[in-house]
Design an enzyme around this catalytic site. Structure first.
Site, mmCIF file in Angstrom:
data_model
loop_
_atom_site.group_PDB
_atom_site.id
_atom_site.type_symbol
_atom_site.label_atom_id
_atom_site.label_comp_id
_atom_site.label_asym_id
_atom_site.label_seq_id
_atom_site.Cartn_x
_atom_site.Cartn_y
_atom_site.Cartn_z
ATOM 1 N N LYS A 71 29.325 23.961 -59.060
ATOM 2 C CA LYS A 71 29.027 25.800 -59.194
ATOM 3 C C LYS A 71 30.439 25.962 -59.152
ATOM 4 O O LYS A 71 29.953 26.954 -59.366
ATOM 5 C CB LYS A 71 28.227 25.747 -58.476
ATOM 6 N N GLU A 119 22.292 35.246 -58.082
ATOM 7 C CA GLU A 119 20.861 35.251 -57.649
ATOM 8 C C GLU A 119 20.537 33.753 -57.664
ATOM 9 O O GLU A 119 21.823 32.498 -57.849
ATOM 10 C CB GLU A 119 19.941 35.339 -58.693
ATOM 11 N N SER A 164 26.672 15.372 -61.412
ATOM 12 C CA SER A 164 27.291 17.044 -60.649
ATOM 13 C C SER A 164 27.932 17.215 -59.562
ATOM 14 O O SER A 164 27.918 18.619 -59.062
ATOM 15 C CB SER A 164 25.930 17.432 -61.749
HETATM 16 C C1 LIG Z 1 22.810 23.375 -59.946
HETATM 17 C C2 LIG Z 1 22.558 22.291 -60.410
HETATM 18 C C3 LIG Z 1 22.526 21.193 -61.377
HETATM 19 C C4 LIG Z 1 21.590 22.689 -62.609
HETATM 20 O O1 LIG Z 1 21.778 23.653 -62.864
HETATM 21 P P1 LIG Z 1 23.274 23.234 -64.652
HETATM 22 O O2 LIG Z 1 23.545 24.837 -64.891
HETATM 23 O O3 LIG Z 1 22.184 22.647 -65.694
HETATM 24 O O4 LIG Z 1 24.316 22.019 -64.463
HETATM 25 C C5 LIG Z 1 22.941 20.734 -61.291
HETATM 26 N N1 LIG Z 1 23.232 19.700 -60.440
HETATM 27 C C6 LIG Z 1 23.236 20.142 -59.574
HETATM 28 C C7 LIG Z 1 24.044 18.824 -58.714
HETATM 29 C C8 LIG Z 1 23.422 21.548 -59.530
HETATM 30 O O5 LIG Z 1 23.950 21.964 -58.117
#
Ligand SMILES: *Cc1c(COP(=O)(O)O)cnc(C)c1O
Length: 392
Positions: free
Chosen positions: A86, A108, A374
C-alpha cells in the site's frame, strides 16, 4: 487499457456528485502529466528506494516449489516499509497532492492498513492527516488505530450504517465535498471515480516493472507463465499484472475471498456473486440486492472484505484475460500456516488466499509462477493464534 473517460471496456467512469466535480476534474487533467514529469519521478523513485526499501526481492521459494512440483517465485511486497504494497500508492499520491498545492489529506480505511500507509506519508511530509474508519473496525483493528495515532493522524469514527469500510468511505467523500480547495483524498485501491483506478495502478506498477528485470536476471526470460495475486479492490493485483497485461502468454490469476463459502451468505467473492452497478464512483461488479442495496461482504481478512472490485479487474475477468479463483477462510488460514512452516514467511491473511490458490490452480512442472506476496502477517497473529492447536 483505460480510455480518456476512465473506462475499461464497459467498466469504470466517474459517477460523482456535482459538488465533487472540480476536485476530480483537476486530478484527471493533471495526473498523467504530473506523475510522468522528471521532477515527480525523481522524488518518487528516491523515496521508493531509500524510504520504502525497493526494489523488493523476487525470491525463488525452493521448498514450496518442491512441494508443488513447479517453480514458484515470491514478489516480496511484505518487506516494504509498513509491511505491504500500500505504501507504493500513498507515496505517489502524497507527491501528487504536494504538486496540486493540497495541505490536508483525508483517507478511508477498513483494516487500517491503508490508514497506516497514509498516516506514514503524511508524517513524512508534515501534512495534516484525517483517516475515517468505521466504529466497528476501530474496535476490531486496535493495533492499527494505535499506529495511526502514533504517526500523528486523527482517526475519525464513522458511526452510520454498518459502521465499517463503506460507511468510512461515505464520510471521507462528505469531507471532500466540504473542503474542495485544500484537501486531497488518498484512495487506497484501484477503485473510485476515474482517474483513481488508473492512477493507483500506475503507482503500483513498480511491482511488475521490477519483476521484468528480476525474472530476466534469475530465469533468463522476462515473462513468467502465471502471476497470482489476491484481490480486495485490486491494487496489488493491478501492480503485479501491469507490464504483462498485453502479454497474452502470461496467465493472470485473481484470487478472491470466499469467506465461509461462496454461496454461504458470508462471502466476498465479487466476480461470482457480483452484478453490474455503480459503487464509490465507478461502474463495476458489486454485490447487491435486486433493488441495488449493497450486500455486506464477509471475509476473515479485513483487506478483502469489500463488496466490489476495481473496474480494471471487472473488465479483465469479464473478457477472460484474468481468471478468478475464490478461496475460503479455512483454506487461506491453512495456506498461511503452510507458508510459515515451509519458507519461514508469515503472510498477511489477504495474501494467504493467493497461496491457497496453488491447491486448485492447473499448472505444469516447468511453469514459472510468481505469487505477489502483498503483505506480512504480523497484524493477523491474533487471528492465526486461534488456530494454533489445529496446526501443532
Ligand atoms: C489491503 C490489502 C490487500 C487488498 O487490497 P488490494 O487493493 O486488492 O491489493 C491485499 N493484501 C494486503 C497485505 C493488504 O494490506
Amino acid at each position: 487499457m483505460v480510455n480518456d473517460k476512465g473506462y475499461y471496456g464497459e467498466f469504470g467512469g466517474a459517477f460523482i456528485p456535482e459538488m465533487l466535480y472540480p476536485n476530480v476534474e483537476e486530478l484527471r487533467r493533471c495526473y498523467v502529466e504530473v506523475s510522468e514529469s522528471d521532477d515527480f519521478q525523481k522524488d518518487f523513485r528516491r523515496l521508493l528506494k531509500d524510504y520504502v526499501g525497493r526494489p523488493s526481492p523476487l525470491y525463488l521459494a525452493e521448498r514450496l516449489s518442491e512441494h508443488y512440483q513447479t517453480n514458484i517465485y515470491l514478489k516480496r511486497e511484505d518487506l516494504n516499509h509498513t509491511g505491504a504494497h500500500k505504501i507504493n500508492n500513498t507515496i505517489g499520491q502524497i507527491l501528487m497532492a504536494q504538486r496540486l498545492g493540497k495541505k490536508r489529506i483525508i483517507a478511508e480505511t477498513g483494516a487500517g492498513q491503508h490508514g497506516v500507509a497514509t498516516a506514514t506519508v503524511c508524517a513524512l511530509m508534515g501534512v495534516e492527516c484525517i483517516v475515517y474508519m468505521g466504529e466497528v473496525d476501530i474496535e476490531r483493528q486496535a493495533p492499527n488505530v494505535g499506529r495511526m495515532k502514533m504517526l500523528g493522524a486523527e482517526v475519525r469514527p464513522a458511526t452510520s450504517g454498518s459502521k465499517t469500510l463503506k460507511d468510512a468511505t461515505n464520510e471521507a467523500i462528505r469531507d471532500w465535498i466540504n473542503n474542495p480547495e485544500d484537501t486531497h483524498y488518498i484512495i487506497g485501491s484501484v477503485v473510485g471515480p476515474h482517474p483513481y483506478p488508473d492512477m493507483v495502478a500506475r503507482f503500483q506498477s513498480v511491482i511488475s516493472e521490477e519483476m521484468l528485470w528480476q525474472l530476466e536476471e534469475q530465469t533468463g526470460k522476462e515473462d513468467p507463465d502465471i502471476i497470482v495475486a489476491c484481490v480486495g479492490g485490486g491494487s496489488n493485483a493491478a501492480g503485479s499484472y501491469y507490464h504483462y497485461l498485453n502479454k497474452e502468454n502470461v496467465r493472470l490469476i485473481a484470487v478472491e475471498a470466499a469467506g465461509m463459502g461462496i454461496h454461504s451468505g458470508e462471502s466476498a467473492a465479487t466476480s461470482v456473486l457480483g452484478t453490474k452497478g455503480v459503487i464509490h464512483g465507478s461502474r463495476t461488479l458489486l454485490m447487491q440486492t435486486e433493488d441495488g442495496q449493497i450486500i455486506e461482504p464477509y471475509s476473515i481478512s479485513a483487506g478483502l472484505d469489500y463488496p466490489g472490485i476495481g473496474p480494471m479487474h471487472a473488465h479483465l475477468i469479464d473478457t477472460g484475460r484474468a481468471e478468478a479463483i475464490s478461496i475460503t477462510d479455512e483454506d487461506a488460514v491453512k495456506a498461511a500456516f503452510f507458508l510459515a512452516r515451509t519458507e519461514g514467511i508469515i503472510p498477511a491473511l489477504e495474501t494467504a488466499h493467493a497461496f491457497a490458490a496453488l491447491d486448485v490452480l492447473e499448472y505444469r512442472k516447468d511453469d514459472i509462477i510468481v505469487i505477489n506476496l502483498s503483505g506480512r502477517g504480523d497484524k493477523d497473529l491474533a487471528i492465526f493464534s486461534k488456530y494454533f492447536d489445529q496446526h501443532e
